[in-house]
Design a protein around this motif. Structure first.
Motif, PDB file in Angstrom:
ATOM      1  N   LYS A   1      -6.264  24.763 -10.105  1.00 37.13           N
ATOM      2  CA  LYS A   1      -6.485  23.742  -9.081  1.00 37.13           C
ATOM      3  C   LYS A   1      -5.882  22.405  -9.492  1.00 37.13           C
ATOM      4  CE  LYS A   1     -10.486  21.706  -8.148  1.00 37.13           C
ATOM      5  NZ  LYS A   1     -11.950  21.644  -8.019  1.00 37.13           N
TER       6      LYS A   1
ATOM      7  N   THR B   1      -2.562   6.358   7.224  1.00 33.51           N
ATOM      8  CA  THR B   1      -2.970   6.050   5.857  1.00 33.51           C
ATOM      9  C   THR B   1      -3.059   7.295   4.990  1.00 33.51           C
ATOM     10  OG1 THR B   1      -5.238   6.044   6.700  1.00 33.51           O
ATOM     11  CG2 THR B   1      -4.189   3.912   6.356  1.00 33.51           C
ATOM     12  N   ILE B   2      -3.536   8.397   5.566  1.00 29.86           N
ATOM     13  CA  ILE B   2      -3.490   9.682   4.845  1.00 29.86           C
ATOM     14  C   ILE B   2      -2.709  10.634   5.737  1.00 29.86           C
ATOM     15  CG2 ILE B   2      -4.817  11.631   3.977  1.00 29.86           C
ATOM     16  CD1 ILE B   2      -6.925   9.833   3.023  1.00 29.86           C
ATOM     17  N   THR B   3      -1.522  11.005   5.312  1.00 35.12           N
ATOM     18  CA  THR B   3      -0.640  11.801   6.159  1.00 35.12           C
ATOM     19  C   THR B   3      -1.224  13.187   6.412  1.00 35.12           C
ATOM     20  OG1 THR B   3       0.540  12.780   4.306  1.00 35.12           O
ATOM     21  CG2 THR B   3       1.329  10.641   5.108  1.00 35.12           C
TER      22      THR B   3
ATOM     23  N   LEU C   1      -2.792  17.019  -5.891  1.00 36.18           N
ATOM     24  CA  LEU C   1      -2.745  15.774  -5.114  1.00 36.18           C
ATOM     25  C   LEU C   1      -4.026  15.620  -4.317  1.00 36.18           C
ATOM     26  CD1 LEU C   1      -1.181  13.312  -4.228  1.00 36.18           C
ATOM     27  CD2 LEU C   1      -0.111  14.662  -2.426  1.00 36.18           C
TER      28      LEU C   1
ATOM     29  N   ILE D   1      -8.371   2.288   3.042  1.00 40.55           N
ATOM     30  CA  ILE D   1      -7.544   3.112   2.162  1.00 40.55           C
ATOM     31  C   ILE D   1      -7.330   2.356   0.855  1.00 40.55           C
ATOM     32  CG2 ILE D   1      -5.307   2.208   2.939  1.00 40.55           C
ATOM     33  CD1 ILE D   1      -6.037   5.897   2.173  1.00 40.55           C
TER      34      ILE D   1
ATOM     35  N   ILE E   1      -1.131  17.926 -12.167  1.00 41.18           N
ATOM     36  CA  ILE E   1      -1.753  16.600 -12.286  1.00 41.18           C
ATOM     37  C   ILE E   1      -1.481  16.032 -13.666  1.00 41.18           C
ATOM     38  CG2 ILE E   1      -4.087  16.301 -13.199  1.00 41.18           C
ATOM     39  CD1 ILE E   1      -5.111  15.763 -10.639  1.00 41.18           C
TER      40      ILE E   1
ATOM     41  N   LEU F   1       2.900   1.208   3.555  1.00 41.08           N
ATOM     42  CA  LEU F   1       2.316   1.248   4.900  1.00 41.08           C
ATOM     43  C   LEU F   1       2.672   0.003   5.687  1.00 41.08           C
ATOM     44  CD1 LEU F   1      -1.276   2.628   4.166  1.00 41.08           C
ATOM     45  CD2 LEU F   1       0.745   3.889   4.860  1.00 41.08           C
TER      46      LEU F   1
ATOM     47  N   THR G   1       0.126   3.696  -1.060  1.00 44.96           N
ATOM     48  CA  THR G   1      -1.137   4.430  -1.156  1.00 44.96           C
ATOM     49  C   THR G   1      -1.206   5.126  -2.502  1.00 44.96           C
ATOM     50  OG1 THR G   1      -0.150   6.396  -0.167  1.00 44.96           O
ATOM     51  CG2 THR G   1      -1.288   4.871   1.314  1.00 44.96           C
ATOM     52  N   LEU G   2      -2.404   5.254  -3.017  1.00 43.87           N
ATOM     53  CA  LEU G   2      -2.579   5.950  -4.277  1.00 43.87           C
ATOM     54  C   LEU G   2      -2.486   7.447  -4.003  1.00 43.87           C
ATOM     55  CD1 LEU G   2      -5.088   5.125  -7.020  1.00 43.87           C
ATOM     56  CD2 LEU G   2      -4.726   7.485  -6.383  1.00 43.87           C
ATOM     57  N   GLY G   3      -1.738   8.135  -4.795  1.00 41.58           N
ATOM     58  CA  GLY G   3      -1.569   9.578  -4.590  1.00 41.58           C
ATOM     59  C   GLY G   3      -0.275   9.849  -3.862  1.00 41.58           C
TER      60      GLY G   3
ATOM     61  N   GLU H   1      -1.184  15.318   3.428  1.00 42.88           N
ATOM     62  CA  GLU H   1      -2.184  14.896   2.446  1.00 42.88           C
ATOM     63  C   GLU H   1      -3.568  15.359   2.884  1.00 42.88           C
ATOM     64  OE1 GLU H   1      -1.531  10.703   2.254  1.00 42.88           O
ATOM     65  OE2 GLU H   1       0.197  10.879   0.910  1.00 42.88           O
TER      66      GLU H   1
ATOM     67  N   ASN I   1       2.858   6.110  -0.507  1.00 42.54           N
ATOM     68  CA  ASN I   1       3.533   5.716   0.733  1.00 42.54           C
ATOM     69  C   ASN I   1       3.312   4.230   1.014  1.00 42.54           C
ATOM     70  OD1 ASN I   1       3.950   8.561   1.224  1.00 42.54           O
ATOM     71  ND2 ASN I   1       1.842   8.617   1.968  1.00 42.54           N
TER      72      ASN I   1
ATOM     73  N   THR J   1      -3.237  21.173  -4.426  1.00 36.93           N
ATOM     74  CA  THR J   1      -4.631  20.806  -4.723  1.00 36.93           C
ATOM     75  C   THR J   1      -4.718  19.696  -5.764  1.00 36.93           C
ATOM     76  OG1 THR J   1      -4.691  22.628  -6.305  1.00 36.93           O
ATOM     77  CG2 THR J   1      -5.675  23.014  -4.130  1.00 36.93           C
TER      78      THR J   1
ATOM     79  N   ASP K   1       0.034   1.249  10.862  1.00 34.28           N
ATOM     80  CA  ASP K   1      -0.475   2.537  10.402  1.00 34.28           C
ATOM     81  C   ASP K   1      -1.996   2.545  10.360  1.00 34.28           C
ATOM     82  OD1 ASP K   1       2.246   2.777   8.063  1.00 34.28           O
ATOM     83  OD2 ASP K   1       2.016   3.730  10.030  1.00 34.28           O
ATOM     84  N   PHE K   2      -2.594   1.363  10.535  1.00 32.83           N
ATOM     85  CA  PHE K   2      -4.055   1.276  10.409  1.00 32.83           C
ATOM     86  C   PHE K   2      -4.710   1.287  11.776  1.00 32.83           C
ATOM     87  CE2 PHE K   2      -4.830   0.259   5.947  1.00 32.83           C
ATOM     88  CZ  PHE K   2      -3.550  -0.004   5.498  1.00 32.83           C
TER      89      PHE K   2
ATOM     90  N   GLU L   1      -6.551  14.074  -6.487  1.00 29.15           N
ATOM     91  CA  GLU L   1      -6.342  12.630  -6.651  1.00 29.15           C
ATOM     92  C   GLU L   1      -6.837  11.864  -5.443  1.00 29.15           C
ATOM     93  OE1 GLU L   1      -2.053  12.369  -8.273  1.00 29.15           O
ATOM     94  OE2 GLU L   1      -2.764  10.294  -8.143  1.00 29.15           O
ATOM     95  N   LEU L   2      -6.443  12.351  -4.255  1.00 30.45           N
ATOM     96  CA  LEU L   2      -6.834  11.650  -3.038  1.00 30.45           C
ATOM     97  C   LEU L   2      -8.327  11.724  -2.809  1.00 30.45           C
ATOM     98  CD1 LEU L   2      -3.908  12.919  -0.858  1.00 30.45           C
ATOM     99  CD2 LEU L   2      -4.342  10.531  -1.440  1.00 30.45           C
TER     100      LEU L   2
END
Lengths: 294, 564, 355
Positions: free
Chosen positions: B82, A203-205, A146, C222, B86, C211, C204-206, A208, C209, A144, C215-216, A149-150
């Motif tokens: 949660k 872009t978001i696996t 991550l 993103i 972080i 790209l 990517t942020l977080g 994720e 990864n 959670t 991938d788009f 963040e996302l």
């Protein structure tokens, strides 16, 4: 019954009658209108795709075209994918209420099985993202942190820090996420419905996405330890409350504190005694004062 | 009635004597005990601010025992699971700690934040009361300026206070603050780099805000509040225009024991309301906002309510930037930053002096005005409130758009037009309403109050019976004071010399202002000599009240001007 | 010059006190004991007293409750049973402590209010206002003494003293400002550049990864950051970008120049459909993240600056005065997206030296 008749001249009788009438009409309406017409099952639904096609022709083709090729009113669904169909239909957005305007979530008219059928049909036309399996949307072991963040980077600017929704341009808005199931969240990210951008698996696996779903579900299920949430929209509701509730309440107290005092009445006899005793005293005092003054 | 005098206990008597031996206090404290505080609920608004500040100091001290003012990054592994794993600043982590790991921590945090909001609310309410009753007039101009300074300090204090936890929402606010600073011509980038210790976000801003928030500004506020109260004490409070109140007296209940008891009740009610809010209404839930990162933002990002006017000004502004000679003047940012608050603060600060200039009134005023009796002042105040309110509402435009289903840009366009049109319209409407109320008062004087009994006359007509005003009602209406009209332009005195104050552009402007201020509804003869002393006393104003440049005292008596 | 006014009957506006039947002397005269110390109606007063006492007892009980709640309700995951929710614990503790505290305070407040309104006699007194202006004699004496002192100090008679004193204090007054110089570094050119350089991969942020263009999908957006800088908040505050992928043909804008510098070009996109814009709003620096796929508008949620993503992030509404800077993109040897160079113009809010 007789007790009701006996109360017919009660001051609240009129209101009770109107309220009762409204309730009766409401109950009658919801009974008769039912849960929405479910499409009549076709005579032979030998394959899911065939069932889907026939449902599609019945409910969707008037806007999307007989072969889902699109018309001036609605886009082509070839290549849109099962996931898009699932999202739009399970949230009730499709069939659309009106054209052009943003479609909001509303009760769906189709069963889960019917939605899968239509989704299978659309998928058969041109591929596209598939409906995720239960395992794919499971939040077991999700991260959670991550997800936070996302979500805050890619989602909160429209949906709000806690998924309470937000305004977009030209009257559109990003809805709150309180009612969205994990599959709906997943398919929304995957297909980018309406104004929402596409967050494909590139872009978001998928993992994720599960982290984001876990964050959303955790957040919306979390109690508010500080009291009422005030809609989780931030400082606007706080400001309203401090002015109306805080200052308003205190002004009432200030009025009470400084209001004219009533010297509370005593019994008649006591009052007369009191007056005569006080009266003499008062006069004497004033006379004394006047004396001292001059 | 038993009126026994209370026997002072020996210990208290001894203690009192011990202090008096050293401080010569008996007479002074006696004066204090008999000091009269006039009683009206509107006089209690300033005290809300005072007690809120005390509560802020108490709760703030408690929070300071646990808060860590550092942007050093830590990986969170605490009670708010949660966010486990972080990275966040210690400031944020310690705030989570206070909220979830300290008993009573969340309660104290919420009381502190609600008290800050209430402090600002009370300052505004108090300021508006003082303005609309004209209590800023001589001799209280300095106190008015102190109050405006307190308002400004309160805003900065609150801004830094809610930015300390380094959460997503307040961090975005800091970014805006930095961007605005950066845009200031010539010195902007230097100011921004010096305040933040380099580029944004840097590591210095939180500890610096901390010391400003817990030490520097509270010290200044405390000193100014002390001065504010002392001046009010020394000059004595104003009173409402009620029968029995004159410019030379103060009527009310003595400080000991009444004001002490009432003050005690008021403090507990204020503290109690804040406790109720802190129990039942969640405020600043930083755990929901998440720790600050420079690339995340939420919809509905607004600062605390008292910064809303700045936020609205930034949103309402169309894009405007001037590039010249290798320099950029970003008016999109500078105008919202400087103009609305500049107008309000400068206008408020200068208003007492502007009013003195326009009316030529240099007398002391200890009786409050009824707002209807000062139409220009009341109209201007309402216009200012509308101006402030429209910008404040625009600051919440996305929340309004979302909740009321109005398109986002439409709200901004409505605000752009309203912010000019509505204050102007509000001024005129309010002024007319005030004059209308004055007319009503005049008719009460001449006709009395209608008592709800309808009589039929012999000739068939209907008339409502009236009773004459009671002395109270009469006193209230008679309290109206009209500023004297200054000698008009082009009306020289006996020697042919025009009044020096009426010369030139400033003189013309002064004439225009003076005519506006002296517009009033004439009071019928025999009532109210324009100086509002129902007990028949001579006005204390005397020659001071005459306009500058007036000739004989008789000439200046053009009060009770024309009815419009 | 004080006088006693005979207050009249009780018709008053709410909030103003009624006149009392007894007028009491001002502070100037020798002390006289107040004539009345008790409220007029004994029965009512004792009822009020009982009510106030009950309220104070309630406050006491709530106070005990507060202490009990403090001791009894634990918070924090190290103090509550394993698996229990710390948020629930915080909620319970806040509610219990807060409720107790509210009752204490409001009970004492209400009790005090009823006390002062119903248990005290309704006394009103009048005090004289002193003339605020000092008497002419006092003013003259003040002026004289001040002038005498000034003369004694020689301050007025010796201009050399005065002027050199002023000279001496000027640097002292400026010293605090001078000391503030080291609050921070000079801006220099740091606002002009970010960490992006040719070949620096975007991740990517977080998820961090990298790209590939494949991938788009059309309609994607993103947020991406320079590889290796995920912990550098100062770098991220200028270098964050949003990548948007369009259908073929949607992205369409001419080359744009600022002076002679090229600042936006379709050539900097990948396949004329994948473009990177700075995520830092050119208004006051909020992350401009709200992308509407249907309108192709990028909306900044802070002040609603709106940029047209198909048109080089041209400003179409709101206070921002410049389009979002475009980051030139390239595909590196491994097929991943990377910057082709730094931004052609400074990112973020405008500043005086920007040009």
């Amino acid at each position: 019954m007789s007790s009701i008749i006996a109360r017919r001249r009660h001051p609240a009788a009129g209101y009770a009658a109107v309220a009762g009438g409204l309730v009766a009409v409401g109950v009658l309406y919801s009974t008769l209108s039912g849960g929405g017409a479910s499409a009549a099952a076709p005579a032979q639904a030998s394959t899911q795709i065939a069932q889907g096609k026939s449902l599609f022709v019945q409910s969707c083709s008037s806007c999307h075209g007989l072969d889902a090729q699109g018309t001036s009113q609605a886009p082509s669904l070839v290549g849109a994918g099962a996931a898009a169909v699932y999202f739009q239909m399970s949230t009730g957005r499709m069939p659309a209420k009106e054209l052009g305007a943003e479609n909001d979530r509303k009760p769906t008219e189709f069963t889960e099985q019917q939605i899968y059928a239509i989704a299978a049909y659309i998928a058969s036309l041109g591929g596209g993202p598939a409906i995720p399996t239960a395992a794919q949307v499971s939040t077991e072991g999700a991260n959670t942190a991550l997800g936070e963040e996302l979500f805050s980077t890619n989602c909160a600017q429209c949906h709000g820090f806690a998924g309470a929704g937000g305004a977009l341009t030209y009257g559109k808005n990003a809805p709150n996420l309180n009612a969205s199931t994990p599959t709906q969240i997943y398919t929304a990210m995957l297909t980018g419905p309406e104004a929402m951008p596409v967050f494909g698996d590139g872009t978001i696996t998928p993992q994720e996405k599960r982290d984001i779903i876990a964050f959303i579900t955790d957040t919306r299920n979390e109690p508010n330890p500080g009291g009422l949430s005030l809609a989780r929209t931030g400082t606007v509701t706080e400001g309203l409350l401090i002015w109306l509730g805080g200052l308003g309440f205190l002004i009432l107290i200030a009025m009470w504190l400084t209001a004219r005092r009533r010297d509370h009445a005593m019994s008649e006899r006591g009052e007369a005694e009191h007056a005569s005793a006080e009266g003499i005293e008062v006069e004497k005092t004033e006379a004394e004062h006047t004396e001292q003054r001059s | 009635m038993s009126d026994e005098a209370v026997k002072i206990p020996k210990a208290l008597d001894g203690l009192g004597g011990w202090f008096d031996d050293r401080f010569h206090g008996a007479r002074g404290v006696r004066v204090l005990m008999r000091k009269v505080f006039p009683d009206h609920w509107t006089f209690m608004l300033g005290e809300i601010a005072l007690w809120s500040f005390v509560i802020l100091l108490l709760t703030g001290t408690y929070l300071a025992f646990f808060f860590v003012p550092s942007t050093q990054e830590v990986v969170y592994h605490g009670s708010y699971t949660k966010l486990n794993g972080i990275q966040m600043s210690q400031a944020y982590a310690s705030t989570l700690n206070i909220s979830f790991d300290i008993r009573g921590g969340l309660l104290i945090r919420q009381i502190h934040h609600w008290a800050a909001d209430l402090f600002m609310v009370a300052i505004f309410a108090h300021m508006l009361r003082v303005f609309f009753t004209g209590a800023y007039r001589k001799p209280r101009e300095v106190n008015w300026l102190i109050g405006i300074t307190l308002l400004l300090l309160g805003m900065i204090e609150g801004l830094f206070g809610y930015s300390l936890p380094d959460d997503q929402l307040s961090g975005a606010g800091l970014r805006i603050f930095q961007g605005v600073l950066q845009g200031i011509p010539i010195v902007g980038t230097y100011l921004a780099f010096f305040l933040f210790g380099g580029e944004f976000p840097g590591n210095s801003i939180v500890p610096r805000m901390y010391i400003i928030h817990v030490f520097l500004i509270p010290g200044l506020i405390l000193a100014l509040i002390t001065a504010h109260l002392f001046i009010m004490f020394w000059q004595k409070h104003t009173q409402m225009p009620v029968l029995g109140n004159t410019e030379r007296n103060v009527v009310g209940q003595p400080f000991w024991p009444y004001f002490v008891l009432k003050g005690q009740a008021w403090f507990f009610f204020i503290f109690g309301s804040l406790a109720v809010l802190a129990t039942f209404a969640q405020i600043n839930p930083v755990w929901l906002y998440g720790p600050y990162t420079p690339l995340a933002i939420s919809s509905a990002s607004q600062p605390d309510w008292y910064m809303g006017i700045l936020e609205g000004a930034l949103r309402i502004m169309p894009s405007w930037e001037i590039n010249f000679l290798g320099h950029t003047l970003t008016l999109s940012v500078l105008i919202p930053f400087a103009v609305p608050l500049g107008i309000i603060f400068t206008g408020a600060a200068l208003w007492p002096f502007f009013e003195q200039w326009a009316t030529g009134d240099r007398s002391e005023h200890h009786i409050n005005d009824r707002p209807r009796n000062a139409p220009v002042r009341t109209g201007t105040g309402v216009a200012a409130v509308c101006f402030y309110g429209i910008l404040w509402a625009e600051g919440a435009n996305d929340v309004l758009a979302d909740n009321f289903q109005v398109p986002l840009y439409t709200i901004t366009w409505i605000a752009r037009i309203a912010v000019i049109v509505v204050p102007i319209g509000a001024y005129f409407v309010t002024k007319r309403i005030c004059l209308g109320l004055q007319r009503h008062d005049t008719s009460l004087l001449t006709h009395g109050v209608e008592i709800g009994i309808i009589k039929q006359l012999p000739d068939g007509g209907y008339v409502e019976e009236e009773r004459p005003l009671t002395p109270e009602e009469r006193g209230k209406i008679d309290s109206k004071k009209v500023p004297l009209a200054l000698p008009a332009r082009g009306h020289p005195d006996d020697n042919g010399v025009p009044a020096p104050s009426s010369r030139g552009v400033m003189g013309w402007a002064r004439g225009v202002a003076n005519r506006a201020f002296t517009e009033t509804v004439a009071v019928p003869d025999g009532h109210g000599n324009g100086h509002g002393h129902p007990d028949g006393h001579e006005a204390i104003e005397g020659p001071e009240h005459a306009g500058v440049g007036a000739g004989e005292p008789g000439e200046s008596g053009e009060h009770g001007g024309e009815e419009q | 010059m004080s006088e006693i006014e005979e207050p009249a009957g009780p018709r008053r506006v709410i909030g103003t006190p009624s006149p009392a039947p007894v007028a009491v002397d001002t502070a100037e005269k020798p002390a006289e004991p107040p004539l009345v110390t008790d409220p007029p109606n004994k029965a009512h007063a004792s009822r009020a007293e009982r009510l106030v006492a009950a309220l104070f007892v309630l406050a006491f009980l709530a106070g005990c409750g507060f202490i009990a709640a403090y001791i009894g309700l634990e918070v924090g995951s190290s103090n509550i049973p394993a698996g229990a929710s710390a948020v629930d614990a915080a909620f319970r503790s806040n509610l219990a402590l807060g409720l107790a505290l509210s009752v204490i305070l409001l009970a004492i407040g209400t009790g005090s209010l009823i006390w002062v309104r119903h248990l005290t006699p309704n006394i009103e007194i009048e005090e004289e206002r002193h003339e605020l202006k000092s008497s002419p004699k006092d003013r003259a004496a003040f002026k004289a003494e001040f002038a005498d002192g000034a003369a004694i100090s020689q301050f007025t008679k010796r201009p050399l003293l005065r002027r050199t004193l002023l000279l001496a204090t000027v640097p002292l007054a400026l010293a605090p400002l001078v000391l503030l110089r080291d609050l921070g570094p000079l801006p220099g050119t740091s606002l002009r550049y970010t960490v992006w350089r040719k070949g620096l991969r975007a991740v990517t942020l977080g998820g961090l990864n990298p790209l590939r263009p494949g991938d788009f999908q059309p309609g994607s957006m993103i947020t991406m950051i320079p590889q290796g800088y995920q912990d550098d908040a100062n770098a991220l505050a200028k270098a964050g970008v949003i990548l948007i992928k369009f259908e073929p043909g949607q992205l369409n804008f001419p080359d744009r120049y600022s002076g002679s510098t090229l600042i936006a070009s379709m050539n900097w996109s990948i396949d004329n459909s994948l473009v990177a814009y700075s995520k830092i709003c050119t208004h006051v620096g909020c992350p401009v993240a709200l992308y509407e796929q249907t309108t192709h508008h990028i909306l900044c949620p802070c002040h609603q600056s709106t940029f047209d993503a198909t048109n080089g992030a041209w400003v179409i509404f709101g206070p921002a005065a410049r389009p979002l800077p475009q980051l030139p993109l390239m595909v590196d040897s491994d097929g991943y997206l990377a910057a082709a160079s730094d931004f052609p113009q400074p990112v973020g809010p405008s500043f005086w030296e920007r040009g």
